[in-house]
Scaffold this active site. Sequence first.
Site, short mmCIF file in Angstrom:
data_model
loop_
_atom_site.label_atom_id
_atom_site.label_comp_id
_atom_site.label_asym_id
_atom_site.label_seq_id
_atom_site.Cartn_x
_atom_site.Cartn_y
_atom_site.Cartn_z
N CYS A 196 7.06 -38.24 -42.17
CA CYS A 196 8.27 -38.93 -42.66
C CYS A 196 8.27 -39.14 -44.16
O CYS A 196 9.31 -39.43 -44.75
CB CYS A 196 8.43 -40.27 -41.94
SG CYS A 196 8.51 -40.09 -40.17
N HIS B 180 12.97 -44.93 -45.95
CA HIS B 180 12.90 -44.09 -44.75
C HIS B 180 13.49 -44.88 -43.59
O HIS B 180 13.18 -46.06 -43.40
CB HIS B 180 11.45 -43.69 -44.49
CG HIS B 180 11.25 -43.07 -43.14
ND1 HIS B 180 12.09 -42.07 -42.68
CD2 HIS B 180 10.35 -43.31 -42.15
CE1 HIS B 180 11.69 -41.71 -41.47
NE2 HIS B 180 10.65 -42.45 -41.12
N ASN C 131 15.64 -42.09 -36.29
CA ASN C 131 14.62 -41.70 -37.26
C ASN C 131 14.54 -40.18 -37.31
O ASN C 131 14.07 -39.54 -36.36
CB ASN C 131 13.28 -42.30 -36.84
CG ASN C 131 12.14 -41.93 -37.78
OD1 ASN C 131 12.25 -41.00 -38.57
ND2 ASN C 131 11.03 -42.65 -37.69
N1 ACO Z 1 12.83 -50.04 -23.90
C1 ACO Z 1 12.41 -51.17 -23.31
N2 ACO Z 1 11.16 -51.65 -23.48
C2 ACO Z 1 10.33 -50.95 -24.28
C3 ACO Z 1 10.71 -49.75 -24.90
C4 ACO Z 1 12.02 -49.31 -24.69
N3 ACO Z 1 12.50 -48.18 -25.25
N4 ACO Z 1 9.66 -49.30 -25.63
C5 ACO Z 1 8.66 -50.16 -25.46
N5 ACO Z 1 9.05 -51.17 -24.62
C6 ACO Z 1 8.30 -52.34 -24.18
C7 ACO Z 1 6.80 -52.11 -24.23
O1 ACO Z 1 6.35 -51.48 -23.05
C8 ACO Z 1 6.31 -53.52 -24.35
O2 ACO Z 1 6.32 -54.13 -23.07
P1 ACO Z 1 5.17 -55.18 -22.65
O3 ACO Z 1 5.30 -56.31 -23.64
O4 ACO Z 1 5.55 -55.52 -21.25
O5 ACO Z 1 3.89 -54.42 -22.81
C9 ACO Z 1 7.38 -54.22 -25.19
O6 ACO Z 1 8.55 -53.40 -25.07
C10 ACO Z 1 7.02 -54.36 -26.65
O7 ACO Z 1 6.52 -53.10 -27.12
P2 ACO Z 1 6.09 -52.89 -28.61
O8 ACO Z 1 5.68 -51.47 -28.79
O9 ACO Z 1 5.11 -53.94 -29.00
O10 ACO Z 1 7.49 -53.18 -29.35
P3 ACO Z 1 7.83 -53.34 -30.87
O11 ACO Z 1 8.64 -54.55 -31.07
O12 ACO Z 1 6.63 -53.15 -31.75
O13 ACO Z 1 8.82 -52.12 -31.13
C11 ACO Z 1 8.81 -49.94 -32.11
C12 ACO Z 1 8.38 -50.81 -30.92
C13 ACO Z 1 10.31 -49.90 -32.10
C14 ACO Z 1 8.24 -48.55 -31.89
C15 ACO Z 1 8.30 -50.55 -33.42
O14 ACO Z 1 6.96 -50.93 -33.29
C16 ACO Z 1 8.46 -49.61 -34.59
O15 ACO Z 1 9.55 -49.23 -34.97
N6 ACO Z 1 7.34 -49.22 -35.22
C17 ACO Z 1 7.39 -48.33 -36.35
C18 ACO Z 1 7.50 -46.90 -35.91
C19 ACO Z 1 7.73 -46.00 -37.10
O16 ACO Z 1 8.22 -46.44 -38.11
N7 ACO Z 1 7.38 -44.74 -37.05
C20 ACO Z 1 7.65 -43.90 -38.22
C21 ACO Z 1 6.63 -42.97 -38.47
S1 ACO Z 1 6.65 -41.69 -37.28
C22 ACO Z 1 6.34 -40.20 -38.06
O17 ACO Z 1 5.87 -40.15 -39.14
C23 ACO Z 1 6.63 -38.94 -37.29
#
Ligand code: ACO
Length: 319
Positions: free
Chosen positions: A110, A244, A274
């Site tokens: 990214c 980004h 993204n």
């Molecule tokens: N729908 C419903 N529930 C979900 C989903 C979904 N799509 N995805 C995960 N959950 C659940 C999980 O299972 C978890 O459940 P649990 O508490 O029962 O275990 C809960 O939601 C919380 O999951 P987290 O992963 O902790 O959620 P978070 O608030 O951190 O959000 C996210 C996840 C959106 C991925 C966030 O962490 C994020 O955006 N991180 C940054 C990612 C990023 O920027 N990547 C860019 C680089 S990638 C590259 O370079 C190719």
Amino acid sequence: MNFQILGTGSYAPEHIVTNDDLSKMVDTSDEWIAERTGIRQRHISVNETTHDMAYQAAMRALDDTGVKPEELDMILCATISSDLASPNVAIMVQKMIGATCPAMDISAACSGFVYTLDVAAGYFARGKAKKMLVLGAERLSKMLDWEDRATCVIFADGAGAVVLGEGESYLSSKLTAKGDDDVIKIPYYVGLSPFFTIPGEKPCINMKGREVFKFAVNAMYNDVQEVLEQSGLTQKDVSYVIPHQANLRIIDAVARRMDIAPEKFYHNIERFGNTSSASIPIALDELNKAGKLKAGDYIVLSAFGGGLTTGACVVRWTK
Ligand code: ACO
């Protein structure tokens, strides 16, 4: 000598996948996706390759400038999702637009577009280029596990492009890489060699979202501060930050820590998801085409991604 941005272009596939569409495929909901990421819809390719999208973005950027393909001295494309190992995306674009210059892809996930601008600056500095086309193009939909709700709701397809000419508008930059294949990893298809002994992994995006999130907020804050200091600018001088587009909460968290008005942090993740290295040039093109940029504006680009990598730079808008 470095460069100025002469024009921009972008393209996203026509097919739109909404959060409600995804909630019919995996256990998720519009509410969860919108609240946790800011994403409401994304564009997903049904019949276009990464280079098809890059071509469309390139043509739009050339149209924005009046620069002819034959004037280009180099084409660079940031991508991690070329449909061909060879020829790469940049070379496919070179042929499709009718250019004759050298062309190559750069892989830094990214952060790729910001890395690629820095490489481009080197060509201008050495007097090797007067006009360049720089792209970010991704078809991430082919690298997703569409049964993994943690990733398939986030990533999407699209392409963005800038045409660069000689100038003094690239004021500062910072690139980092923190080797780590644990937090984000995208294995390639293992291949067909009968001699290779390491078992294959699913060639899909694996990501520890929370860890990326924490890394991203700190890295973006530090990088933006540092490139502003390098340019002799303060946060008050900034017209736009183009971050980004990974998560609206990441953008908001960085904005809250900075003395830059929140509305100066441009976002379109709501509509695009993204798109990795394409996200910044798509956003830049939207700002440009909406007439929101004026000559003399200071624009900060800031990215993070797999690697873990980060990249930021300050560009003065001259158009
Ligand atoms: N729908 C419903 N529930 C979900 C989903 C979904 N799509 N995805 C995960 N959950 C659940 C999980 O299972 C978890 O459940 P649990 O508490 O029962 O275990 C809960 O939601 C919380 O999951 P987290 O992963 O902790 O959620 P978070 O608030 O951190 O959000 C996210 C996840 C959106 C991925 C966030 O962490 C994020 O955006 N991180 C940054 C990612 C990023 O920027 N990547 C860019 C680089 S990638 C590259 O370079 C190719």
